[in-house]
Enzyme design. Structure first.
Site, PDB file in Angstrom:
ATOM      1  N   HIS A  46     -10.933 -13.910   3.771  1.00 21.86           N
ATOM      2  CA  HIS A  46     -11.965 -13.160   3.357  1.00 21.86           C
ATOM      3  C   HIS A  46     -13.111 -14.066   3.062  1.00 21.86           C
ATOM      4  CE1 HIS A  46      -9.483  -9.246   2.470  1.00 21.86           C
ATOM      5  NE2 HIS A  46      -9.314  -9.561   3.639  1.00 21.86           N
ATOM      6  N   ASP A  81       2.659   1.865   3.180  1.00 25.19           N
ATOM      7  CA  ASP A  81       3.343   1.055   3.782  1.00 25.19           C
ATOM      8  C   ASP A  81       4.958   1.468   3.482  1.00 25.19           C
ATOM      9  OD1 ASP A  81       1.224  -0.542   4.105  1.00 25.19           O
ATOM     10  OD2 ASP A  81       1.533  -1.726   2.249  1.00 25.19           O
ATOM     11  N   ASP A 107      -5.633 -13.233   9.447  1.00 23.00           N
ATOM     12  CA  ASP A 107      -4.343 -13.220   8.332  1.00 23.00           C
ATOM     13  C   ASP A 107      -3.222 -14.196   8.771  1.00 23.00           C
ATOM     14  OD1 ASP A 107      -5.478 -11.496   6.727  1.00 23.00           O
ATOM     15  OD2 ASP A 107      -4.595  -9.799   7.566  1.00 23.00           O
ATOM     16  N   ASP A 127      -0.661 -12.460   2.129  1.00 25.12           N
ATOM     17  CA  ASP A 127      -1.407 -11.298   2.930  1.00 25.12           C
ATOM     18  C   ASP A 127      -1.446 -12.083   4.309  1.00 25.12           C
ATOM     19  OD1 ASP A 127      -2.773  -9.297   4.116  1.00 25.12           O
ATOM     20  OD2 ASP A 127      -4.148  -9.058   2.737  1.00 25.12           O
ATOM     21  N   GLU A 134      -8.986 -13.653  -1.414  1.00 22.27           N
ATOM     22  CA  GLU A 134      -8.177 -13.906  -0.111  1.00 22.27           C
ATOM     23  C   GLU A 134      -8.876 -14.957   0.866  1.00 22.27           C
ATOM     24  OE1 GLU A 134      -6.576 -10.521   2.193  1.00 22.27           O
ATOM     25  OE2 GLU A 134      -6.937 -11.407   4.096  1.00 22.27           O
ATOM     26  N   ASP A 149     -10.258 -11.319  10.746  1.00 25.14           N
ATOM     27  CA  ASP A 149      -9.371 -11.670   9.746  1.00 25.14           C
ATOM     28  C   ASP A 149      -8.140 -11.923  10.412  1.00 25.14           C
ATOM     29  OD1 ASP A 149      -8.429 -11.760   7.146  1.00 25.14           O
ATOM     30  OD2 ASP A 149      -8.604  -9.412   7.106  1.00 25.14           O
ATOM     31  N   GLU A 181     -10.619  -6.877  -4.297  1.00 27.25           N
ATOM     32  CA  GLU A 181     -10.402  -7.992  -3.220  1.00 27.25           C
ATOM     33  C   GLU A 181     -11.626  -8.087  -2.486  1.00 27.25           C
ATOM     34  OE1 GLU A 181      -6.924  -7.837  -1.329  1.00 27.25           O
ATOM     35  OE2 GLU A 181      -7.682  -8.531   0.493  1.00 27.25           O
ATOM     36  N   HIS A 233       0.980  -1.258   0.005  1.00 31.94           N
ATOM     37  CA  HIS A 233      -0.053  -0.013  -0.142  1.00 31.94           C
ATOM     38  C   HIS A 233       1.053   1.315   0.085  1.00 31.94           C
ATOM     39  CE1 HIS A 233      -2.109  -2.959   2.351  1.00 31.94           C
ATOM     40  NE2 HIS A 233      -3.569  -2.472   1.820  1.00 31.94           N
ATOM     41  N   ASP A 281      -4.872 -13.678  -2.355  1.00 27.27           N
ATOM     42  CA  ASP A 281      -4.022 -13.279  -1.025  1.00 27.27           C
ATOM     43  C   ASP A 281      -4.009 -14.751  -0.193  1.00 27.27           C
ATOM     44  OD1 ASP A 281      -3.481 -10.744  -1.821  1.00 27.27           O
ATOM     45  OD2 ASP A 281      -4.571  -9.845  -0.163  1.00 27.27           O
TER      46      ASP A 281
HETATM   47  C1  XUL Z   1      -7.651  -6.326   4.430  1.00 23.15           C
HETATM   48  C2  XUL Z   1      -6.623  -6.805   3.188  1.00 23.15           C
HETATM   49  C3  XUL Z   1      -5.800  -5.814   2.484  1.00 23.15           C
HETATM   50  C4  XUL Z   1      -5.819  -5.698   1.153  1.00 23.15           C
HETATM   51  C5  XUL Z   1      -5.171  -4.727   0.469  1.00 23.15           C
HETATM   52  O1  XUL Z   1      -8.139  -7.355   5.059  1.00 23.15           O
HETATM   53  O2  XUL Z   1      -6.564  -7.909   2.762  1.00 23.15           O
HETATM   54  O3  XUL Z   1      -4.463  -5.733   3.031  1.00 23.15           O
HETATM   55  O4  XUL Z   1      -4.880  -7.092   0.667  1.00 23.15           O
HETATM   56  O5  XUL Z   1      -5.451  -3.618   0.741  1.00 23.15           O
HETATM   57 CO    CO Z   2      -5.896  -9.042   1.429  1.00 23.25          CO
END
Ligand code: XUL
Ligand code: CO
Length: 441
Positions: free
Chosen positions: A269, A102, A307, A337, A266, A305, A230, A99, A294
């Site tokens: 998600h 970042d 991750d 991610d 993702e 989430d 996404e 991003h 992702d």
């Molecule tokens: C948030 C997410 C983000 C996107 C990019 O849940 O997955 O990091 O991948 O903005």
């Molecule tokens: Co993501």
């Protein structure tokens, strides 16, 4: 300056290796289904989770020990770039993603922020001249700063809409400069908490207007990256507009935008939306909308989430099955991610985590290719839907049927033959393939 002095280049050592700094299953050069593993998997490191975030959560401060944290401001941003390229090279990943915020600190205003970005983008560009590492995608963080409290392209404030557009404009320019393969739109706060204060129709129309302007600007500057949406169903807002692939696909179709986008799917998600990862991949694939992934996993015991780095081999196998059936990911890739747990605070954990994820998807690839070679699932589907291959079934599929014909057929039926779905047997077969893949005959 070296940031990961205790770690050397990560190499493939095979499934019996006890070296934590070696791949057990990911062998980049190995040919699977006629292609090199590295060319199918196209791994990417997420800049934010790996170099920017500090492990803080709503209940506690950051825990991560990072030796670039001795710097501040733009110097910190520069140190992160140095550390990041050392990391990519040692890990042997072909791609990274970021991003805007970042990679460079936000200034007091947009002009200053853009100047900071220019400094860091130039530095990344210099690295890329001598490195094989490429940018899988970049994106704009239009959700962290308080100005995005009511969203970005779906904000109730037209000034915020404009500010968000300016950030995406800069992102598209950066993507072009760095040769990004894709550009991602994750609808951070594009959603709402309550209809009591929300004009949903205006917000959705504005989101479509925003996308249209982004398409036009990319075209104007000759940035030919694949645009990716996404989907995510909730968090941070209660109702995210890009709920899942089906919802987002319908949105794109409603506004005539479907030919300009694919999806970045993702895993975590998908599960937040009440789907499996493979459901989302499959839905996108059958509509020719699968763009990138992702790669992470959620905690089935928690409703948010998390991750996590992907280690569930069942899930990576079924995901790679969808990706192979899609003919690969094209310009997309597998972006981790994913973040190390708050308790995994040492720098070396960043390597362990990525090795775990890369090995898990390598296993998935091998097993999925074997399932495809042996037509395991294809045979199951062929048999299960056999009734559409001839007679009344073929008429239905060919559009040569209507309710009169179907009623006549139904009235003449004395019995209806059904066969078992064989779910338990199918699951056992997949387990067999998973174990067989790495058992020496
Ligand atoms: C948030 C997410 C983000 C996107 C990019 O849940 O997955 O990091 O991948 O903005
Ligand atoms: Co993501």
């Amino acid at each position: 300056m070296t940031y990961f002095s205790t770690v050397n280049e990560i190499k493939f050592e095979g499934s019996s290796s006890k070296n934590p700094f070696a791949f057990k299953f990911y062998n980049p050069e190995e040919i699977i289904g006629g292609k090199k593993m590295e060319d199918v998997l196209r791994y990417a490191v997420s800049y934010w989770h790996t170099f920017t975030m500090d492990g803080s959560d709503p209940f506690g401060a950051g825990t991560m020990k990072r030796n670039w944290d001795r710097y501040n401001g733009i110097d910190l941003a520069k140190a992160r770039v140095d550390a990041s390229f050392e990391f990519y090279e040692k890990l042997g990943v072909p791609y990274f993603c970021f991003h805007d915020i970042d990679i460079a600190p936000e200034g007091d205003n947009l002009r200053e922020t853009n100047q900071n970005l220019d400094v860091i983008v130039n530095m990344i560009q210099d690295y890329m001249k001598s490195s094989k590492v490429k940018l899988l995608w970049n994106t704009a963080n239009n959700f962290t700063h308080p100005r995005f409290v009511h969203g970005a392209a779906t904000s109730s404030s037209a000034d915020v809409f404009a500010y968000s557009a300016a950030k995406v404009k800069k992102g598209l320019e950066i993507g072009k400069e760095l040769g990004a393969e894709n550009y991602v739109f994750w609808g951070g706060r594009e959603g709402y908490e309550t209809l009591l204060n929300t004009n949903m129709k205006l917000e959705l129309d504005n989101l479509a207007r925003f996308y249209k302007m982004a398409i036009d600007y990319a075209e104007e500057i000759g940035f030919d990256a694949q645009f990716l949406i996404e989907p995510k169903p909730k968090e941070p807002t209660t109702h995210q507009y890009d709920y899942d692939v089906a919802t987002s696909h319908a949105f794109l179709q409603n506004y005539g935008l479907e030919n300009h986008f694919k999806f970045n799917i993702e895993a975590n998600h998908a599960t937040l939306a009440g789907h499996t990862f493979e459901h989302e991949l499959h839905y996108a694939r059958i509509h020719n909308m699968l763009g990138s992934v992702d790669a992470n996993q959620g905690d089935p015991l928690l409703g948010w989430d998390t991750d996590e780095f992907p280690t569930d081999l069942w899930s990576t196998t079924l995901a790679m099955y969808e990706i192979l059936k899609n003919g690969g990911l094209g310009r997309g890739g597998l972006n981790f991610d994913a973040k190390v747990r708050r308790g995994s605070f040492e720098q070396e954990d960043l390597f362990h985590a990525h090795i775990a994820g890369m090995d898990a998807f390598a296993v998935g690839l091998k097993v999925a290719q074997q399932l495809i070679d042996d037509k395991v699932l294809e045979t199951i589907l062929e048999n299960r839907y056999e009734s559409y291959e001839s007679g009344i079934g073929l008429d239905i599929v060919k559009g040569a049927s209507d309710f009169h014909k179907l009623e006549k057929h139904a009235l003449n039926l004395s019995t209806i033959e059904q066969s078992s779905g064989r779910l338990e047997q199918i699951k056992a077969t997949i387990n067999q393939y998973l174990l067989k893949a790495f058992t020496k005959k």
